[in-house]
Design a protein around this motif. Structure first.
Motif, PDB file in Angstrom:
ATOM      1  N   LEU A  35       0.821  -1.208   0.000  1.00  0.00           N
ATOM      2  CA  LEU A  35       0.000   0.000   0.000  1.00  0.00           C
ATOM      3  C   LEU A  35       0.860   1.265   0.000  1.00  0.00           C
ATOM      4  O   LEU A  35       0.453   2.291  -0.550  1.00  0.00           O
ATOM      5  CB  LEU A  35      -0.924   0.014   1.215  1.00  0.00           C
ATOM      6  CG  LEU A  35      -2.134  -0.915   1.192  1.00  0.00           C
ATOM      7  CD1 LEU A  35      -2.753  -0.996   2.579  1.00  0.00           C
ATOM      8  CD2 LEU A  35      -3.169  -0.441   0.184  1.00  0.00           C
ATOM      9  N   VAL A  38       2.222   3.738  -3.171  1.00  0.00           N
ATOM     10  CA  VAL A  38       1.525   4.888  -3.750  1.00  0.00           C
ATOM     11  C   VAL A  38       2.362   6.157  -3.595  1.00  0.00           C
ATOM     12  O   VAL A  38       2.386   7.023  -4.474  1.00  0.00           O
ATOM     13  CB  VAL A  38       0.135   5.057  -3.108  1.00  0.00           C
ATOM     14  CG1 VAL A  38      -0.489   6.399  -3.482  1.00  0.00           C
ATOM     15  CG2 VAL A  38      -0.781   3.922  -3.539  1.00  0.00           C
ATOM     16  N   GLU A  49      -9.941   5.853 -10.328  1.00  0.00           N
ATOM     17  CA  GLU A  49      -9.596   4.556  -9.737  1.00  0.00           C
ATOM     18  C   GLU A  49     -10.643   3.534 -10.161  1.00  0.00           C
ATOM     19  O   GLU A  49     -11.820   3.661  -9.843  1.00  0.00           O
ATOM     20  CB  GLU A  49      -9.539   4.636  -8.211  1.00  0.00           C
ATOM     21  CG  GLU A  49      -9.125   3.310  -7.582  1.00  0.00           C
ATOM     22  CD  GLU A  49      -9.165   3.292  -6.069  1.00  0.00           C
ATOM     23  OE1 GLU A  49      -8.678   2.293  -5.492  1.00  0.00           O
ATOM     24  OE2 GLU A  49      -9.688   4.243  -5.466  1.00  0.00           O
ATOM     25  N   GLN A  56      -9.230   0.554   0.094  1.00  0.00           N
ATOM     26  CA  GLN A  56      -7.908   0.459   0.713  1.00  0.00           C
ATOM     27  C   GLN A  56      -6.929   1.456   0.099  1.00  0.00           C
ATOM     28  O   GLN A  56      -6.093   2.038   0.793  1.00  0.00           O
ATOM     29  CB  GLN A  56      -7.368  -0.966   0.565  1.00  0.00           C
ATOM     30  CG  GLN A  56      -7.999  -1.990   1.482  1.00  0.00           C
ATOM     31  CD  GLN A  56      -7.487  -1.878   2.912  1.00  0.00           C
ATOM     32  OE1 GLN A  56      -6.513  -1.180   3.189  1.00  0.00           O
ATOM     33  NE2 GLN A  56      -8.156  -2.579   3.822  1.00  0.00           N
ATOM     34  N   TRP A  57      -7.026   1.652  -1.199  1.00  0.00           N
ATOM     35  CA  TRP A  57      -6.083   2.527  -1.898  1.00  0.00           C
ATOM     36  C   TRP A  57      -6.605   3.950  -2.024  1.00  0.00           C
ATOM     37  O   TRP A  57      -5.818   4.885  -2.210  1.00  0.00           O
ATOM     38  CB  TRP A  57      -5.803   1.963  -3.292  1.00  0.00           C
ATOM     39  CG  TRP A  57      -5.246   0.580  -3.270  1.00  0.00           C
ATOM     40  CD1 TRP A  57      -5.959  -0.590  -3.201  1.00  0.00           C
ATOM     41  CD2 TRP A  57      -3.869   0.199  -3.297  1.00  0.00           C
ATOM     42  NE1 TRP A  57      -5.102  -1.666  -3.189  1.00  0.00           N
ATOM     43  CE2 TRP A  57      -3.829  -1.213  -3.242  1.00  0.00           C
ATOM     44  CE3 TRP A  57      -2.677   0.917  -3.381  1.00  0.00           C
ATOM     45  CZ2 TRP A  57      -2.625  -1.926  -3.264  1.00  0.00           C
ATOM     46  CZ3 TRP A  57      -1.471   0.219  -3.399  1.00  0.00           C
ATOM     47  CH2 TRP A  57      -1.458  -1.183  -3.328  1.00  0.00           C
ATOM     48  N   ARG A  60      -5.207   6.990   0.005  1.00  0.00           N
ATOM     49  CA  ARG A  60      -3.810   7.237  -0.360  1.00  0.00           C
ATOM     50  C   ARG A  60      -3.730   7.965  -1.700  1.00  0.00           C
ATOM     51  O   ARG A  60      -2.878   8.840  -1.891  1.00  0.00           O
ATOM     52  CB  ARG A  60      -3.036   5.919  -0.402  1.00  0.00           C
ATOM     53  CG  ARG A  60      -2.938   5.247   0.959  1.00  0.00           C
ATOM     54  CD  ARG A  60      -2.294   3.866   0.886  1.00  0.00           C
ATOM     55  NE  ARG A  60      -2.260   3.240   2.195  1.00  0.00           N
ATOM     56  CZ  ARG A  60      -1.254   3.355   3.053  1.00  0.00           C
ATOM     57  NH1 ARG A  60      -0.193   4.072   2.738  1.00  0.00           N
ATOM     58  NH2 ARG A  60      -1.301   2.755   4.234  1.00  0.00           N
ATOM     59  N   ALA A 112      -5.768  -1.436  -8.821  1.00  0.00           N
ATOM     60  CA  ALA A 112      -5.002  -2.413  -8.046  1.00  0.00           C
ATOM     61  C   ALA A 112      -5.793  -3.715  -7.959  1.00  0.00           C
ATOM     62  O   ALA A 112      -6.969  -3.709  -7.581  1.00  0.00           O
ATOM     63  CB  ALA A 112      -4.703  -1.887  -6.648  1.00  0.00           C
TER      64      ALA A 112
END
Length: 217
Positions: A35, A38, A49, A56-57, A60, A112
């Motif tokens: 993670l 990033v 995205e 989760q990403w 960030r 991701a």
């Protein structure tokens, strides 16, 4: 099983698995470390995205971006993503990524652990969609499992589309698309489509940065 049926089962899996989705991020240190990449990636401007999952990403990305548009097909995981992401610069959209078309262009398209869930026959169209979504000078950034991850999956053999069987805590089981891309083969395939791409490996995963053909869009 044809691709449409397999993808429908894959969507059903991620809806049913929402409560269990984050478990690997809590259990595996390597995934927690992943993670943090990033911070070292050229994420900037307006970010799209794809397959954001439980987000989760997303926070960030938001810390690096002017705005984030996060898209996923599963209502249940989007609810968790919204709860995790406080930034007003993030917009969530529920949509089937095999049907949805971005309404505008972005400086970064990020995904991701999504590329491995796309049937190989649909990859050229997917990359064309990504190219069309990128503003001039924009980049696609992607992270996914490498071939070594096959050892931890229940891979189904003799399937027309690469697939794996996933089981949930309640005993239910679902087939999903699962393609374990080799970094070199993926590089070659993208280059053949006109992309400029660099892929590095990290702890069994790969991290790719790609720029589309100059004639895209």
């Amino acid at each position: 099983m044809d691709d449409d049926a397999l993808l429908a089962e894959q969507r059903a899996y991620y809806r049913a698995a929402a409560a269990e989705y984050d478990r690997p991020y809590a259990e595996y240190e390597a995934l927690q470390e992943l993670l943090t990449v990033v911070d070292d990636l050229p994420i900037a401007g307006d970010v799209l995205e794809l397959a954001c999952g439980t987000g989760q990403w997303t926070p960030r990305l938001a810390s690096r971006a002017r705005s984030v548009t996060a898209v996923d097909a599963a209502t249940e995981v989007l609810a968790l993503a919204r709860a995790r992401t406080a930034s007003p610069a993030v917009q969530f959209i529920e949509a089937d990524l095999f049907e949805w078309q971005p309404p505008r262009r972005y400086d970064t398209v990020f995904f991701a652990f999504w590329l491995s869930h796309i049937p190989p026959t649909r990859l050229p169209d997917f990359w064309q969609t990504v190219a069309a979504a990128l503003a001039p000078g924009g980049k696609a950034i992607f992270i996914d499992d490498g071939p070594a991850a096959a050892a931890s999956e229940e891979v189904l053999t003799n399937q027309p589309t690469p697939a794996a069987l996933r089981r949930l805590d309640d005993g239910s089981q679902y087939r999903i698309v699962k393609v374990f891309h080799d970094a070199q083969t993926l590089t070659d395939d993208l280059t053949a489509l006109g992309w400029s791409v660099h892929i590095q490996t990290k702890a069994g995963n790969f991290i790719g940065i790609a720029e589309p053909p100059t004639t895209s869009g």
